[in-house]
Every structure is written in structure tokens, then in C-alpha cells.
Scaffold this motif. Structure first.
Motif, mmCIF file in Angstrom:
data_model
loop_
_atom_site.group_PDB
_atom_site.id
_atom_site.type_symbol
_atom_site.label_atom_id
_atom_site.label_comp_id
_atom_site.label_asym_id
_atom_site.label_seq_id
_atom_site.Cartn_x
_atom_site.Cartn_y
_atom_site.Cartn_z
ATOM 1 N N ARG A 202 -77.139 60.300 -0.085
ATOM 2 C CA ARG A 202 -78.405 60.122 0.638
ATOM 3 C C ARG A 202 -78.900 61.456 1.212
ATOM 4 O O ARG A 202 -80.108 61.710 1.236
ATOM 5 N N GLU B 13 -88.208 56.924 -5.439
ATOM 6 C CA GLU B 13 -87.956 56.338 -4.124
ATOM 7 C C GLU B 13 -87.563 54.872 -4.304
ATOM 8 O O GLU B 13 -87.456 54.375 -5.430
ATOM 9 N N ARG B 14 -87.369 54.174 -3.193
ATOM 10 C CA ARG B 14 -86.979 52.764 -3.280
ATOM 11 C C ARG B 14 -88.079 51.897 -3.898
ATOM 12 O O ARG B 14 -87.800 50.857 -4.485
ATOM 13 N N HIS C 260 -85.896 49.209 7.489
ATOM 14 C CA HIS C 260 -84.795 48.268 7.352
ATOM 15 C C HIS C 260 -85.227 47.058 6.540
ATOM 16 O O HIS C 260 -86.356 46.574 6.676
ATOM 17 N N SER D 114 -89.215 52.964 2.828
ATOM 18 C CA SER D 114 -88.351 53.246 3.972
ATOM 19 C C SER D 114 -88.348 52.027 4.881
ATOM 20 O O SER D 114 -89.128 51.093 4.709
ATOM 21 N N GLU E 171 -82.559 63.244 0.381
ATOM 22 C CA GLU E 171 -83.532 63.651 1.399
ATOM 23 C C GLU E 171 -83.776 65.153 1.414
ATOM 24 O O GLU E 171 -84.842 65.603 1.855
#
Length: 470
Positions: free
Chosen positions: A301, A387-388, A219, A217, A305
Motif C-alpha cells: 500500500r 485505483e479501487r 471505509h 477511497s 501511494e
């Protein structure tokens, strides 16, 4: 991001979209014809082939046989690698002696030693096993069925059809409007393909961190590439605006052909498509209310979530599927063509590549509407627990993370989107051969008497639930 990088990224996204369309559409054509042949107990699309000279038959059989054995052996080795990685991760977890997937693994390659993480070894093993097993089965089938011609399971038939369309005579009725007659199939194909532009097929790609594991998570600075051809602020409204233009192609085809059957088919197509476009939009209003956005990427998205859309809007998913099949004018809603009473409907006076464009456009519409259903109801490119930064599994108070490089996450998401798309296309193909054709009055009754009221009721119930929960 400089202009060159932007242009290259856009071209690559276009290539991916066209690859999906130009792969699924011919395969869908082949599958439909193959299924039709099975139902009617005839040979089907298997005769288009590349002949092999007789003196090479033995060599081809040998290559197919040893190729199959080689890939089976490679699949077995890959399975051992995957089992070893999983067993090692279980051992490290049980003994609390390291990070299960993050610790390096030394792989001996002769005099050299390659050091990779457990995660990389696991995923390379999974990918290699899948590719090798499919290749082995395909080569084995080719060895058993080889009779002097290479048919590739009959998949050469769509290619043969395309060549036939290119060289077939393009007949235009003497009193037809030649300009409109030529414009109609172009409108149908172009609008169908253009709607794919706003559908996301993976998460945002961060170019500077493609080979690294990025945080789950927060930026991330640097150049970013949205994995969709165009991220437009009107979102799904673009899809409805462009898709609504497709009805013009069918109506123009019926009007410009100077044929009564074509005119009736065009009128049927216009009435059916306009009616079901209204209901198609209303079936999705409940989704917009839940997701709180018209942007397709934001909808995906939200599902990442929370939960996939078909679990919060099951009625909308069923109604959308029915309206989408009617919008593509396929059985049991293929009244605009109606071979039994209209001799082909608005397609009656078309031949050659113009007919091929109509034919292709119908299947492209199936692909696009399936892609839209994937995005709205089945999480789009979402992969469970991905996840990322990789796969994250929470067991009690502990969180286990199998790190995956950023490019690997993007690749898995693209694969997930493609698999979901293929399954929805397969579902529509099964419906194609399951239900009989409706009468035209029944088609209109299903739209206005059932799907439309149920869509409005779904909007009302969704609004009440949002007010009570919110």
C-alpha cells in the motif's frame, strides 16, 4: 462473514498459491533444461509426448490449422472492438458529449441487443485479444511441428519426470539414519511452500460489492477477504523464521546419508545458507525503515501511494537479488551440490521421490524469493494508474476515470503480481547460465566482505535521509 464463506475463501486462496507454485516450478524446470540443451547443442526436453495413431494424423492437422485460423480471426475482431472503444472515448472527450467509458454501448447480437459500458467492452476486448492471439500462435506452431506426437512444446517432460520419480527405486544407504533421511526433503519442500502464506497477491476483496464499482477511497463495510493466505501481525518476520528452517533439511540430508561427499555438501549448505540469511535480512532493513511496517500488505500500500520500492531502495534491491540467489543454492552459488568435486553434495544418496522433493523445493524457493522481491521492490500487485474504482488518469485539472468492477480490479492485480513474478524468475534463469561457479571461499567473501558491509551502509544512509527529510 460466516464460517462457510471464510473456509471457501481460504481454500480458494490456497488453490491460487498452489496453482502458481505447481505451474511455475515445472515450467522453470523445463526452461532450465531447455536452455541447457541449447547451450550444449543437444535435443533437450522435447521427447516426452503423447503418441497419436496414424489414422488420426490428418484430423489433428486439420483441427490445429482451423483452430489457428479461428483464433486469429477472433483476435482481429477483438482488436477492432478495442480500437472502436478507444476511438469512441476520444470522440466523446473531444466533443464533450458524454462520459468516455461510463456511457453504455449497444452491441447487436442477431435479434438481441446487449448493452455494456465502454469500460467493460474495452477490457473484454483486450482480454479476448490476448487469449486469442496466444492460442492462435500456439496452434499454428503445433500445426507446423506436428509429426505424429503431441509434445506441447516439451512441457510434458516435467510430468514425465514426476511419474519417473514416483516409480523409481527409493534407495537408502544401509548405515544411513532412515528417519532423518526421509525427513530432510519434507522439511525442504514444506518450509519453502509455507513462506508463501503471508505474501499478498491482490488488494482486499469486498464480497458484497464484487460486481460493483467501489469508491476510490474511504471505509467499506461488509465482509472482506484479504487476498493472502494468512495476514499475520509479525509480517515478514514469519518469512525469515520459516525460511531459516530450510537450512535444517540440507544439513540433516548431509548428516544422515552416511556419505562423506554428502556430509561435506551439508556443511557447505549450512554455512552458506546461514551466512546469506543474515545478509538477506539486513538488505531489507532499509525497506522496513521506509515503509514503517513489517506487514507485507502495508508495504504494498505504501508503494501504491508513493513509488515502487526499487526506486527508493535501489541498493537494497540489488543486494537482495544477490543474496536470494545464494540462498537458493543456484549457480553461481551452487557449491553445496558441487558436482565436479562432491558428486552431488548432500543429494548424492537420494533417489526417487525424495530426490524429486529436493529438486522441486529448490525451484519453489526461487518462486518464493521472487514473490518476496515483487512485493518489496516492485509494488507487489500494484498496477500503475489503477485505483479501487478503476483506472484514473490526471491530465491538467481534469481527471479521467475508466471504471472497472471490483472483481475486475482484483483480477488485474492478480495478473500484475503473476507477470512481475514471472519476469523475476526469468531474470534468475538468465543469471543461471551467465556466470561461472565461484569457489567456496569466494562465496563466503562475497557475503561477509561485500554484501554485509554494503547492507549496513545502506541502513546508515537510509536512517540519515529519514532524519533529514522527516
Amino acid at each position: 462473514m460466516d464460517t462457510t464463506t471464510l473456509v471457501v475463501a481460504t481454500l480458494l486462496k490456497l488453490v491460487f498459491v498452489l496453482a502458481i507454485i505447481l505451474t511455475f516450478a515445472p515450467v522453470l524446470i523445463w526452461a532450465e533444461r531447455r536452455q541447457s540443451a541449447m547451450l550444449q547443442d543437444r535435443l533437450g526436453p522435447v521427447r516426452a509426448a503423447i503418441p497419436v495413431p496414424e489414422r488420426f494424423h490428418g484430423r489433428v492437422r486439420t483441427m490445429l490449422r482451423f483452430g489457428s485460423l479461428f483464433h486469429f480471426a477472433l483476435a482481429a475482431v477483438s482488436a477492432v472492438v478495442v480500437l472502436f472503444t478507444v476511438g469512441r472515448a476520444v470522440y466523446l472527450t473531444a466533443t464533450d458529449s458524454g462520459q468516455p467509458f461510463a456511457d453504455p454501448v449497444a452491441v447487436g447480437l442477431g435479434d438481441a441487443t446487449l448493452t455494456v459500458t465502454g469500460t467493460a467492452l474495452f477490457w473484454w476486448g483486450v482480454v479476448l485479444f490476448g487469449v486469442s492471439y496466444v492460442a492462435a500462435k500456439a496452434l499454428r506452431y503445433g500445426f507446423e511441428t506436428f509429426r505424429g506426437n503431441i509434445t506441447i512444446f516439451g512441457l510434458l517432460h516435467p510430468l514425465a519426470d514426476a511419474v519417473k520419480f514416483m516409480f523409481k527405486e527409493d534407495f537408502v544407504p544401509p548405515k544411513a539414519d532412515k528417519f532423518l533421511h526421509a525427513l530432510a526433503p519434507i522439511l525442504t519442500v514444506v518450509t519453502a511452500i509455507a513462506t508463501f502464506a503471508v505474501i499478498p497477491f491482490a488488494d482486499t476483496l469486498y464480497l458484497d460489492y464484487a460486481g460493483e464499482v467501489i469508491p476510490a477511497s474511504g471505509h467499506i463495510a461488509g465482509p472482506r477477504v484479504p487476498m493472502q493466505v494468512a495476514s499475520i501481525n509479525v509480517g515478514i518476520l514469519f518469512v525469515f523464521a520459516i525460511a531459516g528452517t530450510g537450512v535444517v533439511g540440507a544439513a540433516i540430508a548431509g548428516y544422515s546419508s552416511d556419505n562423506k561427499y554428502s556430509l561435506l555438501g551439508g556443511l557447505r549448505a549450512a554455512g552458506q545458507m546461514v551466512s546469506y540469511e543474515v545478509t538477506l535480512g539486513l538488505t531489507l532493513v532499509g525497506c522496513f525503515m521506509i515503509y514503517g511496517s513489517l506487514l507485507l500488505e502495508d508495504m504494498v500500500r505504501w508503494q501504491q501511494e508513493h513509488v515502487w520500492g526499487f526506486l527508493v531502495q535501489p541498493v537494497a534491491a540489488i543486494l537482495y537479488l544477490a543474496a536470494a540467489i545464494a540462498e537458493t543454492k543456484r549457480v553461481p552459488f551452487d557449491l553445496p551440490e558441487g558436482e565436479s568435486e562432491l558428486a552431488g553434495g548432500y543429494l548424492t544418496e537420494y533417489s526417487g521421490m525424495k530426490f524429486g522433493m529436493f529438486f522441486m523445493g529448490e525451484f519453489v524457493e526461487v518462486i518464493v524469493l521472487s514473490a518476496l522481491a515483487t512485493t518489496l521492490f516492485f509494488g507487489g500487485y500494484d498496477v500503475p494508474f489503477l485505483e479501487r474504482n478503476g483506472f484514473a488518469l490526471e491530465l491538467g485539472s481534469a481527471i479521467y476515470v475508466a471504471e472497472v468492477p471490483h472483481w475486475g480490479v482484483i483480477a488485474l492485480q492478480m495478473l500484475s503480481f503473476t507477470v512481475k513474478l514471472a519476469l523475476l524468475i526469468w531474470l534468475q534463469l538468465q543469471i543461471r547460465w551467465t556466470l561461472p561457479r565461484f569457489r567456496y571461499d569466494q562465496v563466503m567473501a562475497v557475503c561477509w566482505k561485500y554484501i554485509l558491509p554494503l547492507s549496513l551502509l545502506n541502513i546508515l544512509v537510509t536512517g540519515i535521509v529519514i532524519l533529514l527529510v522527516g
